[in-house]
Design an enzyme around this catalytic site. Structure first.
Site, PDB file in Angstrom:
ATOM      1  N   ARG A  38       2.710  18.056  -9.400  1.00  0.00           N
ATOM      2  CA  ARG A  38       1.485  17.306  -9.115  1.00  0.00           C
ATOM      3  C   ARG A  38       0.774  17.922  -7.892  1.00  0.00           C
ATOM      4  NH1 ARG A  38       1.104  11.030  -6.954  1.00  0.00           N
ATOM      5  NH2 ARG A  38       2.274  11.842  -5.175  1.00  0.00           N
TER       6      ARG A  38
ATOM      7  N   LYS B 187      -4.851  -4.474   8.627  1.00  0.00           N
ATOM      8  CA  LYS B 187      -6.159  -3.909   9.009  1.00  0.00           C
ATOM      9  C   LYS B 187      -6.803  -4.695  10.145  1.00  0.00           C
ATOM     10  CE  LYS B 187      -6.824  -2.133   4.301  1.00  0.00           C
ATOM     11  NZ  LYS B 187      -7.269  -2.488   2.951  1.00  0.00           N
TER      12      LYS B 187
HETATM   13  N1  HSE Z   1      -4.997  -2.140  -1.576  1.00  0.00           N
HETATM   14  C1  HSE Z   1      -6.136  -2.063  -0.717  1.00  0.00           C
HETATM   15  C2  HSE Z   1      -7.259  -2.905  -1.284  1.00  0.00           C
HETATM   16  C3  HSE Z   1      -6.655  -0.681  -0.499  1.00  0.00           C
HETATM   17  O1  HSE Z   1      -7.132  -3.513  -2.330  1.00  0.00           O
HETATM   18  O2  HSE Z   1      -8.290  -2.972  -0.616  1.00  0.00           O
HETATM   19  C4  HSE Z   1      -5.830   0.108   0.467  1.00  0.00           C
HETATM   20  O3  HSE Z   1      -5.753  -0.512   1.681  1.00  0.00           O
END
Ligand code: HSE
Length: 440
Positions: free
Chosen positions: A49, A205
């Site tokens: 890959r 985040k």
């Molecule tokens: N899984 C995350 C989302 C993206 O659905 O926004 C990566 O942080």
């Protein structure tokens, strides 16, 4: 001048986008960075890959440590994810004097203090624009663009999977489980979507944004996190009738008592731009004392949007790596010796407003009893909606839904009064409580 040499760990979706965008825009990127940026080595356990992603002329290996050990590599991009091997590799890359670019929000939200300290001691940069809201340059905005401001609060839709699910639930009146299955079928939600739907990804985040906004250490363990798994289609409908949409928000706020740091479903007035961010899109609203309210909107995931953020970090590092370490932009916006010790507040100390839904016996005195208990607790009511019993429970029903919007109240006080309300014999089901943010 010789190109800066980059080693990539993890040749998945974002790695592939990074190759494509670097190649497509190489001339412009070089003119901006001052020299070429070239990925010369890729490590992935799936070497076939990696070979396909990297194309000709790039060395492909299975062992990430070969990349770290290569003295020609200036920057290591970590796109493996998770707290396990990724943490070891990032720390080893730093120890080897490499700058690091990572999209790994989980790693930095949990182990950021250790990682940033190691990087600071070694004089290297750890860049993570891609870790928050994918392609939206929110780290750059918070750390540099808004640097004049005392940031007051920020609130964001920072998980595309849950925003897609909530948008579908509202649009189609479907319940959570049905939409989740559809999201998985379409490839929006992971096979194991736990981190997304339980609010953990958004928690990582908002923890990073909070640290940058207020100059506090990353403290994921102090964040209050609730996901969307318990949301009922019914509450989305009632919220809409009251002029609100329900969004999963990551919120961090400066208050006189400390910092609020929380992720949970929230009612947002339908007229706010944030309420109209639909599907898998992300958006963050930041309020600074000088600038007022600003909004950042875009794709929070995906191959090229996330690569856009990764490459922006590569360009930053290329421009700054010869600068004196004291003249670089600090990892968390504030210099490490000038961080704040503002504490993160427990959820009971958070002050916000609430949507409450009570399934009650449709009989005289129930509303008075409920509002009386709220009044005794000092909780002021903003609006009340009562449905026809027939509409809620079918013809001849003796139950109804009582929906109450409150003004601001302390969460601890609300918890106490909810316990009293729940104990009333006329309250027939568990009370639904969803927080409400006016974002004004
Ligand atoms: N899984 C995350 C989302 C993206 O659905 O926004 C990566 O942080």
């Amino acid at each position: 001048m010789k190109s800066i040499q980059v080693g990539l760990l993890g040749a998945g979706t974002v790695g592939s986008g990074t190759f494509k965008v670097l190649q497509r825009n190489q001339e412009e990127i070089k003119r901006r960075a001052g020299r070429g940026i070239e990925i010369t080595m890729v490590a992935d356990l799936d070497t076939a890959r990696a070979r396909e992603v990297a194309g000709e002329g790039v060395k492909v290996v299975a062992d990430a440590r070969e990349v770290i050990a290569n003295p020609d590599i200036d920057i290591v991009i970590e796109l493996i994810g998770g707290y396990g091997i990724a943490k070891q590799l990032v720390l080893e890359a730093i120890a080897a004097g490499k700058h690091v670019v990572t999209a790994n929000k989980a790693l930095l939200a949990v182990h950021g203090t250790e990682i940033f300290a190691a990087a600071h001691a070694k004089g290297v940069m750890v860049a993570f624009e891609a870790a928050v809201a994918g392609g939206i340059p929110i780290i750059k905005a918070l750390r540099e663009g808004l640097t004049a401001n005392s940031i007051q609060w920020l609130a964001g839709i920072i998980n595309g999977t849950t925003n897609f699910i909530l948008s579908e639930m509202r649009d189609k009146g479907l319940d959570f489980g049905t939409v989740l299955k559809e999201a998985q079928r379409l490839g929006y939600a992971e096979a194991d979507p736990t981190f997304d739907i339980e609010g953990v990804d958004a928690g990582h985040k908002v923890t990073l944004m909070s640290a940058i906004a207020f100059g506090i250490p990353v403290q994921f363990d102090k964040a209050h996190i609730e996901g969307i798994t318990k949301l009922a289609a019914q509450d989305i409908k009632y919220a809409e009738q009251l002029g609100y949409r329900i969004k999963l928000l990551g919120i961090t706020k400066r208050t006189a008592k400390g910092i609020e740091l929380r992720v949970h479903p929230s009612l947002v007035p339908s007229k706010r731009l944030l309420a109209n961010v639909e599907g898998a899109m992300n958006a963050v609203v930041v309020h600074g004392d000088a600038v007022g309210t600003t909004l950042y909107y875009g794709k929070g995931a995906g191959s090229e949007p996330t690569a856009s953020a990764v490459i922006a970090d590569l360009v930053d590092i290329t421009r700054l790596h010869t600068a004196d370490t004291a003249h670089r932009v600090p990892h968390l916006a504030f210099h490490p010796d000038a961080m704040s010790d503002l504490k993160v507040l427990p959820m009971t100390e958070v002050v916000t407003s609430y949507y409450l839904r009570l399934r009650v016996a449709d009989q005289a005195g129930v509303l008075a009893k409920v509002t009386g208990l709220l009044a005794t607790a000092g909780i002021s009511i903003d609006a009340v909606l009562q449905r026809e019993a027939d509409e809620v429970g079918g013809e001849g029903s003796t139950q109804t839904d009582l929906i109450i919007l409150t003004h601001d109240a302390r969460e601890g006080t609300v918890n106490d009064v909810l316990a009293e309300l729940q104990a009333l014999p006329t309250v027939l089901q568990p009370i639904v409580r969803i927080r409400k943010e006016e974002l004004s």
